[in-house]
Design a protein around this motif. Structure first.
Motif, PDB file in Angstrom:
ATOM      1  N   THR A   1       4.587  10.346 -10.108  1.00 63.09           N
ATOM      2  CA  THR A   1       3.855  10.508  -8.852  1.00 63.09           C
ATOM      3  C   THR A   1       4.379  11.722  -8.080  1.00 63.09           C
ATOM      4  O   THR A   1       5.436  12.283  -8.396  1.00 63.09           O
ATOM      5  CB  THR A   1       4.007   9.262  -7.971  1.00 63.09           C
ATOM      6  OG1 THR A   1       5.408   9.068  -7.686  1.00 63.09           O
ATOM      7  CG2 THR A   1       3.457   8.027  -8.669  1.00 63.09           C
ATOM      8  N   SER A   2       3.658  12.118  -7.047  1.00 62.03           N
ATOM      9  CA  SER A   2       4.123  13.231  -6.216  1.00 62.03           C
ATOM     10  C   SER A   2       5.422  12.867  -5.502  1.00 62.03           C
ATOM     11  O   SER A   2       6.273  13.736  -5.281  1.00 62.03           O
ATOM     12  CB  SER A   2       3.054  13.622  -5.201  1.00 62.03           C
ATOM     13  OG  SER A   2       2.871  12.604  -4.221  1.00 62.03           O
ATOM     14  N   LEU A   3       5.598  11.586  -5.163  1.00 67.53           N
ATOM     15  CA  LEU A   3       6.852  11.141  -4.553  1.00 67.53           C
ATOM     16  C   LEU A   3       8.001  11.315  -5.532  1.00 67.53           C
ATOM     17  O   LEU A   3       9.087  11.779  -5.166  1.00 67.53           O
ATOM     18  CB  LEU A   3       6.730   9.678  -4.127  1.00 67.53           C
ATOM     19  CG  LEU A   3       7.955   9.046  -3.466  1.00 67.53           C
ATOM     20  CD1 LEU A   3       8.299   9.744  -2.152  1.00 67.53           C
ATOM     21  CD2 LEU A   3       7.735   7.549  -3.229  1.00 67.53           C
ATOM     22  N   ASP A   4       7.769  10.962  -6.782  1.00 66.69           N
ATOM     23  CA  ASP A   4       8.785  11.126  -7.818  1.00 66.69           C
ATOM     24  C   ASP A   4       9.106  12.605  -8.018  1.00 66.69           C
ATOM     25  O   ASP A   4      10.281  12.986  -8.132  1.00 66.69           O
ATOM     26  CB  ASP A   4       8.294  10.503  -9.120  1.00 66.69           C
ATOM     27  CG  ASP A   4       9.312  10.621 -10.240  1.00 66.69           C
ATOM     28  OD1 ASP A   4      10.479  10.242 -10.029  1.00 66.69           O
ATOM     29  OD2 ASP A   4       8.937  11.091 -11.332  1.00 66.69           O
ATOM     30  N   GLU A   5       8.099  13.446  -8.059  1.00 67.63           N
ATOM     31  CA  GLU A   5       8.326  14.883  -8.241  1.00 67.63           C
ATOM     32  C   GLU A   5       9.113  15.462  -7.077  1.00 67.63           C
ATOM     33  O   GLU A   5       9.980  16.325  -7.270  1.00 67.63           O
ATOM     34  CB  GLU A   5       6.980  15.598  -8.388  1.00 67.63           C
ATOM     35  CG  GLU A   5       6.251  15.260  -9.692  1.00 67.63           C
ATOM     36  CD  GLU A   5       4.840  15.810  -9.740  1.00 67.63           C
ATOM     37  OE1 GLU A   5       4.415  16.435  -8.724  1.00 67.63           O
ATOM     38  OE2 GLU A   5       4.159  15.652 -10.767  1.00 67.63           O
ATOM     39  N   MET A   6       8.817  15.013  -5.872  1.00 67.84           N
ATOM     40  CA  MET A   6       9.560  15.483  -4.710  1.00 67.84           C
ATOM     41  C   MET A   6      11.026  15.106  -4.823  1.00 67.84           C
ATOM     42  O   MET A   6      11.919  15.930  -4.600  1.00 67.84           O
ATOM     43  CB  MET A   6       8.946  14.899  -3.433  1.00 67.84           C
ATOM     44  CG  MET A   6       9.622  15.346  -2.134  1.00 67.84           C
ATOM     45  SD  MET A   6      11.039  14.314  -1.644  1.00 67.84           S
ATOM     46  CE  MET A   6      10.197  12.800  -1.163  1.00 67.84           C
ATOM     47  N   ILE A   7      11.304  13.851  -5.201  1.00 68.16           N
ATOM     48  CA  ILE A   7      12.689  13.392  -5.308  1.00 68.16           C
ATOM     49  C   ILE A   7      13.410  14.117  -6.436  1.00 68.16           C
ATOM     50  O   ILE A   7      14.576  14.530  -6.291  1.00 68.16           O
ATOM     51  CB  ILE A   7      12.729  11.868  -5.521  1.00 68.16           C
ATOM     52  CG1 ILE A   7      12.211  11.146  -4.266  1.00 68.16           C
ATOM     53  CG2 ILE A   7      14.146  11.396  -5.849  1.00 68.16           C
ATOM     54  CD1 ILE A   7      12.060   9.647  -4.430  1.00 68.16           C
TER      55      ILE A   7
END
Length: 564
Positions: free
Chosen positions: A267-273
């Motif tokens: 997810t985009s949240l995972d990519e950000m982290i």
């Protein structure tokens, strides 16, 4: 029902949970719990005990106010409030522990305007003037209250079932789980969140402009709130698990809040982290001060959502600055034109940096032996030379300013001085002792320094930053430490002679009183860990004392029947 939920929201934070018993795969589970009303009262006693003897007299009035909403309840059991975000329309459900049902119905619900009539063994119909209808189900010594009968199913589990880990760790806890990691589940959660009758629309409708609030102030507040909803939407749709909670520790007097977040892979949240803590900060070689009043470290590559949101914020701030320049009666036309060009250049500097995904900087402000402060700060920039072009225009933008270019040099950083007029930035001289600011510019950095020995402090930091490439990536992606009283005093000095909202004046006065003993620090850390993100916020009693003073002031103005 709205009156009841508003009352309980004093002690229960909002969260989301799908009606118990639902089996859809894409349903999120979010649970928020208050350990107990007794625990809340214990925290209230502690916070109010930090205030003056006169302010503590309002404790009884505050308790009497809260008591009205707790009649018939079991004060030793946890309370819960659930938001049904997956449902259309968005709505909520309350779960409150009932000790005396008859007392609760007659002396809690009815005085709040909630009429209730039993229609089945455990089911009650609720109604309020104006046409609202709802239901209450009695199960496991708890009253479940919701808008539709499906929200209070007969086979709902005991509301305490999911709360044990939270109330063991926190006075107030929050937990979110998404059992469906697939793309369809994420899409369904986003669709529900943004539905015409969904959580976002409901939340935005609650946001109202204050009677005396300037249009630009409200526009900024509204935009920032929209961005907060964007963050919550992503967490709601893309987090596999998230938990947060807070406690007030009577042993050491601290307030503590921590959180964790684990993203659904891909997810985009995972990519950000995953992008965090990959490379050292450009300022990693600069040590933190020993006794700062401000210490900030940020090394956070910006993902597309945050780049877009920060760009919107920067654009609006530039518009607000231009409006203020246009309304400034102390500037002539030529000064206004120069000031607008300064705004344009600074806006371009920050906007280009944000679009490049850079959020890498530091700030350190420390007291000196004579009571003044020395500060140094810097940021990576897409084009640091824009800062130089901006400071060249400062004298033309306001009479009394003096700019000297290239007064010093350290490595590839040229250092320039800016002397403000005594009326330019009231409060600045209070903190730093004079009206001088030093600006360092290079191809890819912008530096600031102020106070005694500012130039030497900047040159030292520039030399230390040169060794940053040798550092290991720091898992602490955000660090923020502040001693609050000097900054409140600085703002007070700046606004002392200005016609300002009296409520803001009062809040500053209460804050200065609360922070006077010196226990006024706030310490925040966000860390990248193997499983995702963790964060911790710690405040010393000064902040809790400020909260107590505000509560006492509210009580005196709204709840105290004694005549002066």
């Amino acid at each position: 029902m709205k009156s009841l939920s508003a009352a309980l929201a004093v002690v229960v934070l909002c969260a989301g949970i799908h009606p118990a018993g639902a089996q859809e795969k894409n349903v999120s589970r979010v649970t928020t719990a208050l350990k107990s009303a007794n625990e809340f009262y214990g925290d209230l006693d502690y916070v109010m005990g930090l205030t003056t003897a006169q302010e503590q007299k309002q404790t009884k009035n505050l308790k009497a106010y809260f008591d009205m909403f707790l009649i018939g309840l079991d004060l030793g059991q946890p309370l819960r409030m659930d938001l049904l975000i997956d449902e259309k329309p968005y709505r909520y459900r309350l779960a409150v522990p009932v000790q005396d049902l008859a007392n609760f119905r007659a002396n809690n619900l009815r005085p709040l305007g909630v009429e209730n009539r039993q229609i089945a063994a455990t089911l009650y119909r609720l109604s309020m003037e104006g046409g609202w209808r709802g239901y209450m189900r009695m199960l496991q010594q708890y009253a479940l209250l919701g808008e539709f009968v499906v929200d209070v199913p007969a086979k709902a589990p005991d509301p305490r079932q999911a709360l044990a880990p939270l109330i063991a760790a926190y006075d107030l806890g929050f937990e979110l789980e998404n059992p469906d990691p697939e793309g369809n589940g994420q899409a369904a959660r986003r669709k529900a969140f943004n539905h015409a009758e969904g959580f976002r629309k409901y939340s935005m409708d609650l946001l109202k402009q204050g009677q005396d609030e300037p249009d630009n102030d409200f526009a900024l507040r509204k935009l920032l709130f929209e961005h907060q909803l964007d963050e919550f939407e992503r967490l709601y749709a893309e987090a596999a698990h998230s938990k947060a909670g807070g406690i007030i520790s009577g042993k050491d007097g601290k307030g503590l809040v921590d959180f964790t977040a684990t993203a659904i892979p891909g997810t985009s949240l995972d990519e950000m982290i995953q992008a965090l803590a990959k490379a050292p900060s450009a300022f990693a070689g600069i040590p933190q001060s020993k006794a700062p009043i401000l210490s900030v470290r940020v090394n956070h590559p910006l993902d597309p959502m945050r780049r877009e949101n920060f760009t919107e914020t920067i654009d609006l701030l530039a518009k607000i600055a231009r409006d203020e320049i246009a309304a400034d009666t102390t500037r002539g036309d030529d000064e206004k034109a120069a000031a607008n060009n300064v705004v344009r250049l600074v806006h371009q500097l920050v906007a280009d940096t944000v679009k490049a995904g850079l959020a890498d900087g530091f700030a350190e402000v420390s007291p000196t032996a004579d009571g003044r402060h020395t500060g140094v700060a810097a940021m990576r920039a897409a084009d640091g030379k824009l800062a130089l072009e901006a400071i060249k225009l400062l004298p033309a933008a306001r009479k009394g300013r003096v700019v000297k270019l290239d007064v010093e040099k350290a490595g590839d950083v040229a250092i320039h001085s800016v002397q403000f007029s005594s009326d330019d930035h009231p409060g600045y001289k209070y903190l730093f002792g004079d009206n001088m600011l030093y600006v360092g510019t290079s191809k890819d950095t912008a530096w600031l320094a102020a106070g005694p020995n500012a130039v030497e402090a900047m040159k030292t930091a520039i030399g230390q930053a040169a060794d940053s490439e040798k550092a290991q990536p720091d898992p602490r992606v955000i660090q923020f430490f502040a001693k609050l009283r000097p900054w409140v005093e600085m703002r007070h000095q700046r606004l002392a002679d200005k016609d300002e909202n009296p409520e803001r004046q009062k809040l500053r006065r209460l804050a200065l009183e609360a922070f006077e003993p010196g226990d006024d620090t706030l310490d925040l850390e966000v860390r990248r860990v193997e499983t995702g993100l963790t964060g911790k916020l710690q405040v010393l009693p000064g902040m809790l004392r400020f909260i107590g003073k505000v509560m006492s002031d509210f009580s005196k103005e709204n709840l105290d029947d004694e005549k002066p």
